[in-house]
Design an enzyme around this catalytic site. Structure first.
Site, short mmCIF file in Angstrom:
data_model
loop_
_atom_site.label_atom_id
_atom_site.label_comp_id
_atom_site.label_asym_id
_atom_site.label_seq_id
_atom_site.Cartn_x
_atom_site.Cartn_y
_atom_site.Cartn_z
N HIS A 266 0.83 -1.22 0.00
CA HIS A 266 0.00 0.00 0.00
C HIS A 266 0.86 1.26 0.00
O HIS A 266 0.90 1.97 -0.99
CB HIS A 266 -1.01 0.05 1.16
CG HIS A 266 -1.89 -1.16 1.25
ND1 HIS A 266 -2.69 -1.55 0.21
CD2 HIS A 266 -2.08 -2.08 2.24
CE1 HIS A 266 -3.34 -2.65 0.56
NE2 HIS A 266 -2.98 -3.00 1.77
N ASP A 317 -4.85 -8.38 -3.32
CA ASP A 317 -5.14 -8.14 -1.91
C ASP A 317 -6.41 -8.83 -1.41
O ASP A 317 -6.40 -10.03 -1.18
CB ASP A 317 -5.18 -6.62 -1.67
CG ASP A 317 -5.12 -6.26 -0.19
OD1 ASP A 317 -5.06 -7.16 0.65
OD2 ASP A 317 -5.12 -5.04 0.13
#
Ligand SMILES: [Zn+2]
Length: 447
Positions: A266, A317
Site C-alpha cells: 500500500h 489483496d
C-alpha cells in the site's frame, strides 16, 4: 511443445512471428520470422506472466458481501470487523477451497505467480493445529492444484496496535511468539517442494510487530523476501505519530535496513521524504488499487514516486474482484482522478498500458523473488496469450492499451512453467474447483 505468436514481448522489445519451444517447463528455443512446423499452437500476442504480489486468498470467500452500509459511517475498520468474523469460521478445507478458486481466477487474469500474505494460522479457538503449518499447507496445496507458482509469505502478528497493545479476540488465529514463528518458517521450507516455490515472511504491519520483533526476524531470516502492510490508512499514520512521533515509513527506515528484498504494501500515505526514501532503497511499493478503492484507503502518490525512480508491482489483496488489466486500470484512473490529468503512471512518451505492464512485471517479480519475467531461453515458460477477436492487427503496445483500458481483448491462454492451464479463456480445472468453492462458502455463511 511449440507456440507461434503473431507478436511477442521479448527482452529487447516486440518481435513478430515468434516461435517458442518449451520443454520440461522451460523455454528452450526462441526464433523469430521462421516457418514453424504445422503442429505449433498459434496465438496472437504473447506476454511474460505477471506476478500478483499481494493476496489474502480466503477473502475471496466474502467478495461482494460487505457492501452494505451500517449504522455509522463505514470504513476500513468496520470492514475489518466483518473480515475477522468471516475468518473465525474458516476450517482448513474451506481455506483451501477459497484459495483454489482465487488462484484459478488469478491465472485466468494472466497472473502466473502469487505472493500469499498468509496470516490465518491457528484453529478458531486460537490454539495451533496439530501441524502448526496446517493452514500454510492448504495454501501450498491450492497452488499445486491450480498450477500457480507460489511465494508464500507467512505473517508474523504479535499485538493489537502500536505500543504494547494486546491483540483482540478477533486476531487470536494470527498470533505467534518469535520462536514459534521461526519454526513455522522452517516447516514451510519443507512444504515448498515444487520448482520455483519461494518462502519469504511478512511482519503484518507496524501495528502488529514491535521494533524488537522486527530485529529478531531480520536477524534470523536473512536473504528472504520481506513484505509489510504500511501507511494504508490515515488512522495508522496518526497512531504511529502518537506512539513514536514519526510517520510509519520514516519510523521503519530509521529502525530497519530496508533493502530491495522488501515490499511495502500500500504505502498510500507518504510525505515527500518518505516517497524518496522508498524509491532510493530499491524496495518495491506493492499497490493494490482495486482493494484500496474498495476499502477507501486513499490515493498512492504515483507520479511523485515514479519521478524519483520508484519501483512498483500490483496485488489483488482482498480479491474482491480479481483482475490484472483491472488493477492496472484502477491504478492509472485513481491518479487521473486525483491529479485531473491523463496518462500519469509513465515517465516516457508512448503507450501508458505498455509502461504500466512492464513496470508491474519487473516490480512484481522482484518483490516475489521470482525468476526474471522474460520470454527467453532458459526462463520458465510463464506465458500469457492475448486474443484479439476483431483481428485489428494492433501492435503490441496498442494491444496492451486496448486490453487495459478498452474491452475487446481477452486472456485466451496461460501457461505456468509450461503447463497449459488456461485454454480458450478458462482454467482447465475451473468446474470442479468452483463447485467446491460454492459449497465451502455456503458452509461458512451457515455457521
Ligand atoms: Zn493486505
Amino acid at each position: 511443445m511449440q507456440i507461434i505468436a503473431r507478436q511477442a514481448l521479448l527482452p529487447d522489445g516486440w518481435a513478430q512471428n515468434v516461435a517458442l519451444t518449451v520443454k520440461d517447463g522451460l523455454i528452450t528455443g526462441v526464433a523469430t520470422a521462421t516457418a514453424p512446423p504445422g503442429t505449433a499452437m498459434p496465438v496472437d500476442t504473447l506476454l511474460p506472466g505477471m506476478s500478483n504480489l499481494h493476496s489474502h486468498a480466503f477473502q475471496r470467500g466474502f467478495a461482494g458481501l460487505t457492501e452494505e452500509r451500517g449504522e455509522t459511517r463505514d470504513s476500513f475498520w468496520t470492514w475489518r470487523e466483518m473480515m475477522y468474523r468471516f475468518a473465525l469460521q474458516l476450517d482448513p478445507e474451506a481455506m483451501q477451497a477459497m484459495a483454489e478458486l482465487a488462484y484459478v481466477e488469478m491465472i485466468e487474469a494472466g497472473f502466473t505467480r502469487v505472493g500469499e500474505f498468509h496470516y490465518l494460522h491457528h484453529a478458531p479457538d486460537g490454539q495451533p493445529y496439530e501441524d502448526p503449518a496446517e493452514m500454510s499447507a492448504r495454501i501450498f496445496a491450492a497452488a499445486e492444484a491450480t498450477g500457480l507458482s507460489l511465494t508464500h509469505l507467512p505473517v508474523f502478528y504479535a499485538r493489537g496496535g502500536f505500543g504494547p497493545m494486546q491483540a483482540g479476540a478477533g486476531q487470536r488465529r494470527f498470533l505467534h511468539a518469535p520462536n514459534a514463528f521461526l519454526r513455522l518458517i522452517e516447516r514451510c521450507d519443507t512444504l515448498a517442494s515444487r520448482a520455483g516455490d519461494v518462502v519469504g515472511y511478512a511482519p503484518h504491519s507496524l501495528r502488529a510487530a514491535s521494533a524488537e520483533d522486527l530485529a529478531t526476524l531480520t536477524d534470523a531470516l536473512p536473504g528472504r523476501r520481506v513484505h509489510i502492510h504500511i501507511a494504508e490508512q490515515m488512522r495508522e499514520v496518526e497512531d504511529s505519530l502518537a506512539f513514536s512521533g514519526q510517520r510509519p515509513v520514516d519510523w521503519l527506515f530509521d529502525h530497519v535496513e530496508v533493502t530491495p528484498d522488501w515490499c511495502l504494501i500500500h504505502a498510500t500515505h507518504l510525505s515527500e521524504t518518505e516517497v524518496t526514501r522508498i524509491a532510493a532503497s530499491g524496495a518495491v511499493a506493492g499497490l493494490c488499487p482495486l482493494t484500496e478503492a474498495n476499502l477507501g484507503d486513499g490515493i498512492f502518490p504515483g507520479r511523485a514516486f515514479l519521478e524519483v525512480g520508484g519501483r512498483f508491482g500490483i496485488g489483488t489483496d482482498s480479491n474482491v474482484r480479481i483482475g490484472l488489466a483491472g488493477e492496472l486500470r484502477a491504478l492509472e484512473y485513481s491518479q487521473r482522478l486525483g491529479l485531473r490529468e491523463r496518462n500519469v503512471m509513465t515517465t516516457v512518451p508512448g503507450s501508458t498500458g505498455a509502461q504500466l505492464f512492464s513496470a508491474a512485471l519487473t516490480g512484481g517479480a522482484q518483490a516475489l523473488g521470482a525468476p526474471d519475467p522474460v520470454i527467453a531461453v532458459g526462463a520458465p515458460a510463464d506465458l500469457v496469450a492475448l486474443d484479439d477477436p476483431f483481428a485489428l492487427g494492433s501492435d503490441g503496445a496498442q494491444m496492451l492499451d486496448r486490453w487495459i483500458f478498452g474491452r475487446d481483448i481477452r486472456v485466451g491462454g496461460v501457461w505456468v512453467r509450461g503447463a497449459h492451464l488456461v485454454q480458450d479463456g478458462r482454467h482447465v480445472a475451473r468446474d470442479g474447483i468452483a463447485a467446491r468453492y460454492a459449497q465451502a462458502v455456503w458452509d461458512v455463511l451457515a455457521r
